[in-house]
Write an enzyme that holds these catalytic residues in place. Structure first.
Site, PDB file in Angstrom:
ATOM      1  N   ALA B  18       0.691  -1.022  -0.078  1.00  0.00           N
ATOM      2  CA  ALA B  18       0.125  -0.012  -0.154  1.00  0.00           C
ATOM      3  C   ALA B  18       0.849   1.426  -0.022  1.00  0.00           C
ATOM      4  CB  ALA B  18      -0.841   0.179   0.991  1.00  0.00           C
ATOM      5  N   GLU B  39      10.097   2.869   6.208  1.00  0.00           N
ATOM      6  CA  GLU B  39       9.874   1.649   6.350  1.00  0.00           C
ATOM      7  C   GLU B  39      10.979   1.181   7.297  1.00  0.00           C
ATOM      8  OE1 GLU B  39       8.221  -0.929   5.130  1.00  0.00           O
ATOM      9  OE2 GLU B  39       9.370  -2.357   6.439  1.00  0.00           O
ATOM     10  N   CYS B  49       4.195 -11.703  -1.526  1.00  0.00           N
ATOM     11  CA  CYS B  49       3.461 -12.992  -1.628  1.00  0.00           C
ATOM     12  C   CYS B  49       4.411 -13.986  -2.592  1.00  0.00           C
ATOM     13  CB  CYS B  49       2.412 -12.448  -2.932  1.00  0.00           C
ATOM     14  SG  CYS B  49       1.257 -11.480  -2.263  1.00  0.00           S
ATOM     15  N   ASP B 287      -3.057  -4.175   4.856  1.00  0.00           N
ATOM     16  CA  ASP B 287      -3.529  -5.239   5.716  1.00  0.00           C
ATOM     17  C   ASP B 287      -3.931  -4.846   7.182  1.00  0.00           C
ATOM     18  OD1 ASP B 287      -2.534  -6.735   3.681  1.00  0.00           O
ATOM     19  OD2 ASP B 287      -0.934  -7.669   4.647  1.00  0.00           O
ATOM     20  N   ASN B 309      -2.685  -2.767  -2.833  1.00  0.00           N
ATOM     21  CA  ASN B 309      -2.114  -1.815  -3.891  1.00  0.00           C
ATOM     22  C   ASN B 309      -3.051  -0.820  -4.174  1.00  0.00           C
ATOM     23  OD1 ASN B 309       0.799  -2.632  -5.116  1.00  0.00           O
ATOM     24  ND2 ASN B 309      -0.005  -4.439  -4.401  1.00  0.00           N
TER      25      ASN B 309
END
Lengths: 558, 558
Positions: B18, B39, B49, B287, B309
């Site tokens: 995201a 981050e 994934c 999430d 996304n």
């Protein structure tokens, strides 16, 4: 008043897709109805879409195509199936149909309460000089298939005339058999329902497999000596041992016409949304009918198996359970073809159809892989989207590529059925795991790109203009610029990562077109330029739309 | 008033799906905004994934998962990326966020005009005895992946705790590495979001590949000696050299909670349809959020990459081009997993969720092949459909099989987005050529079966009742009856073709359930019986729903 279904007599003319589906559904709705299924040929309910694949041996067993017989249909569905039997006349006031046994020649009148005409379509076979030569075939029935397969044993050189769906499938299967194949198409592209740029991958694939592809040329006559020579309109001559004509079909609607039923301008039987002809006791379904387009409501005919099957089923509903029958939603013309490793297809309206009809539209083309690029086996796919500029509603889509084409066409056919917009496509929540898709599927990307176009964030162009005033900015990496030069030299080659620092190399007073391999990087570059005061547009779909999808289009890691 | 975007300061907490999507879209909308991407981990914008597939070696190159670096994002998008940097506090009145460098430990305050929280979710790691053993792993980051891959080199026995999507992917990859794998799941099924009957194919596939599958049992503690022993609730003990915990995730929402933003009951950050939290200057995506369900509008969270996304992208739209931003349509929870040759997934609501929510629904299950049965390579697929009994609107779908599962899930996800009904599914015009589909695709068949159920033409049952008064009519061919006996002996075995002649073998005063392998022939039989005065129902989906999809379910030619 309709008779009670317990004694209703249904006569069905044509026993393949629409006819057989109607008969089966009718029996499920009424155990006691009398259901007579008439078929001019010797076979009923065979898999006509599979015929090319048996010719080429990809389908090994003929029996796989002809599962049902009159006997099995009697046992399973209590149908009265009469093969090699032709319907020759309809007595509408008397509600009876005259049939002739092709074996004995005897005729009889069959009374009906409801009649279904499901006669299908006949391959075109124009009255050209030499057309009756025994080495010239069309493909409709299992017997046509058997004859072609037999003739192919000795044939070395095969000419396929017409590069539509069946022509392409036949050409592929003849290559599979080791034949030397020439494919001739009157238009300047294969797959006439698609827009030409979306057919170039198929062209490449045909040539890559040694097929001599002749576009923009048509058959004029045949010289029938020891060798069979196809003379084309260009005066070009092709020698062949076997010719398959696949130049289209016409509705087999003589019976309907003779009975005075309303026909469309090209001879299709007109039906309403319950498949009733101009005589409400007589229905029609399948390749011979004209119903309506799902998107616009205009008259439309689509000679394909899917609609035929569902139309036949709807006829049975309307006769035997009229309160349950739902009106036919209209036709999309969804279709797909596999040509060796490449597949291509469409759903809804093409750009050429929209342009010919004078309907407003906008379009973009996007490139991606069928699943996450980081997962092994990622293969290129290209998607073209057409939408209504006023409402954003999707009008049609085309896809081509090495994998995942069928999935995207089905998603877009469903989107068309749901009257979805480009905004809806951008937000579709499709299944993503690395072997199957991407976090942003190409359908989402198409939605994004279309919305960006609508919202004025990017101005797509479909070709590189020759206007010398226009600056072409090629943002591909240098290696790709060298290996795949543009048709017209770029004004500047600036990789995206350097663009902000090198804006001075472009003239702010002249328009710019940004170009890359897939269309995405060029869009990124266009956004930088637009925000820096440039008048900029972007080559939609990148330059790959014009080349073999196997070419190294993907940007390496910057 | 919003500041002009030329000087707008956007700070993004979380640089993966995201967060990175929002940053990229933000830059395309504003060249001049200040965009800081924070981050906590060392990597940004990596393909999370794909992590299981690198552990197993199916993805060979680690670099394929981590394409972007702070340097490339600076060059391509002019982003200020700060990795190994944690956001520790938000001063909402002062519109600033405090960040700490994990390397140096220094902190600073960053001012923002808009803040996006995209912190993601943390794998659950309950405080069980022994949980801190170094051989017990969870999988979230590239570093987790590296550690598991390193530990797997020496490990012979692997235990995977939790048989959701990630647990299944990890179990598969460990088999690929030649490990002896035990898979433990607390529920009595794998793939908890699906209904149990739709997960049986995955169970079979796991066992077929030698995985010791333990259902209905949970982890209680670990004994950490030379060997690592997992003690289950059942007192069963599993020795393992390596354990992966994949029992779910929780939103990483402490920062949001501490800042007083509204959270949902399970700790997710609440957002509106533009991803704004209870503080309109602070957005959240991915999430960690709770948005709404597309079908019902209820609060929902789906921790998957696709929605993350697109949510991130929407945040950038709403900040930098608010007039263009379209409200989030809601979540479907579309998901898929591949387990060796079988894949399975869902979109929308499952039966268990509908039942738990007390919402009315009806359901059917259909079997077919992914493409025309007569074309080589046809493979079984099973589809379960749920719909609203009042409106016919599709509420959800699940699919499993050996091919074509992703395509049907995507079609049904699109149908859900379009609020299509079971009647619409019956009439979808999907792409049909023998290599790709069927004249009546399994999605059409599901629509037909659902309409037949709604219209009272058939009464589906999901299991064979034990009631001795109920007659079980098995219409499978004798060979299949012998090779695959029913759990309860049938009252009569009568092939469909003989049924009309042998109705006398059944007692018209007692109810009948018809049974076949795939559900279709049993439906045909039920129609014959119903019209002959029997009270009849039909086992939906046939008996294959309970067995390996490779079993010889298909009826040979009658």
């Amino acid at each position: 008043m309709q008779k009670p279904s317990s004694s209703l007599r249904l006569v069905i003319v044509g026993g393949v897709a629409a006819g057989a589906s109607a008969a089966a559904r009718a029996r499920r709705l009424s155990e006691s109805a009398s259901i007579i299924l008439l078929e001019r040929g010797p076979d009923v309910s065979f898999a006509n879409c599979g015929l090319p694949y048996y010719v080429g041996g990809e389908i090994a067993q003929r029996a796989a195509l002809a599962v049902q017989t009159p006997q099995t249909l009697k046992a399973l569905l209590n149908l009265d199936v009469r093969t090699s039997t032709e319907a020759v006349a309809i007595d509408r006031p008397g509600k009876r149909v005259q049939v002739r046994s092709l074996g004995s020649g005897t005729t009889e009148w069959l009374p009906y309460d409801n009649l279904l005409l499901a006669p299908g379509a006949v391959p075109l076979r124009p009255a050209l000089p030499g057309i009756d030569d025994a080495r010239i075939f069309t493909l409709r029935s299992l017997q046509d298939m058997d004859r072609i397969k037999a003739a192919a044993v000795e044939a070395k050189r095969v000419a396929v005339i017409g590069a539509g769906f069946i022509g392409l499938e036949m050409a592929e299967q003849f290559v599979r058999l080791g034949k030397q194949v020439t494919l001739v198409e009157l238009l300047d592209q294969v797959l006439p329902p698609l827009d030409k740029p979306m057919t170039l991958f198929i062209e490449d694939e045909l040539r890559r497999h040694g097929i001599d592809l002749i576009l923009g040329d048509g058959i004029e006559s045949f010289d029938c000596g020891a060798a069979l020579t196809c003379r084309l309109k260009s005066a070009r001559r092709i020698e062949a041992d076997l010719v398959v004509l696949s130049i289209g079909v016409r509705p087999d609607s003589a019976l309907a016409r003779d009975a005075g039923l309303a026909l469309g301008p090209r001879g299709h039987i007109r039906v309403n949304e319950f498949m009733q002809t101009s005589d409400p006791d007589i229905y029609a379904a399948g390749d011979a009918i004209e119903s309506n387009d799902l998107v616009t409501g205009d008259p439309a005919s689509v000679p394909l198996g899917g609609p035929a099957n569902r139309q036949g089923r709807l006829v049975a509903d309307h006769i035997f359970a009229p309160t349950l029958a739902k009106p036919w939603p209209g036709l999309l013309g969804t279709a797909i073809v596999r040509v060796f490793d490449v597949s291509a297809g469409l759903t809804g309206w093409s750009e050429k159809r929209l342009r010919a009809a004078g309907r407003p539209y906008r379009t973009i083309t996007v490139n991606d892989s069928q699943h996450a690029g980081y997962f092994p086996g990622a293969k290129p796919i290209i998607l073209k989207l057409l939408w209504d500029p006023e409402t954003g509603r999707v009008l049609g889509a085309q896809a081509a590529g090495l994998a995942g084409v069928d999935k995207r066409l089905d998603v877009l056919a469903t989107a068309l059925a749901g009257k979805l917009t480009i905004d809806d496509l951008a937000q579709l929540e499709l299944a993503y795991a690395p072997p199957f898709g991407a976090a942003k599927d190409i359908v989402n990307l198409a939605g994004f790109a279309a919305c960006n176009t609508r919202d004025g964030l990017v101005t797509p162009v479909e070709t590189l203009q020759d206007d010398p005033n226009v600056q072409i900015l090629d943002v591909r990496p240098p290696a790709l610029v060298q290996s795949h030069p543009l048709p017209r030299p770029a004004t500047a080659n600036i990789p995206l990562a350097a663009l902000r620092l090198r804006l001075g190399e472009l003239d702010r007073s002249r328009p710019v077109v940004t170009v890359c391999a897939l269309g995405k990087t060029a869009y990124f570059a266009a956004r930088i330029l637009a925000q820096n005061g440039f008048q900029v547009s972007c080559l939609t779909g990148g330059i790959r739309a014009h080349w073999d999808p196997r070419s190294p289009a993907k940007l390496p890691t910057p």
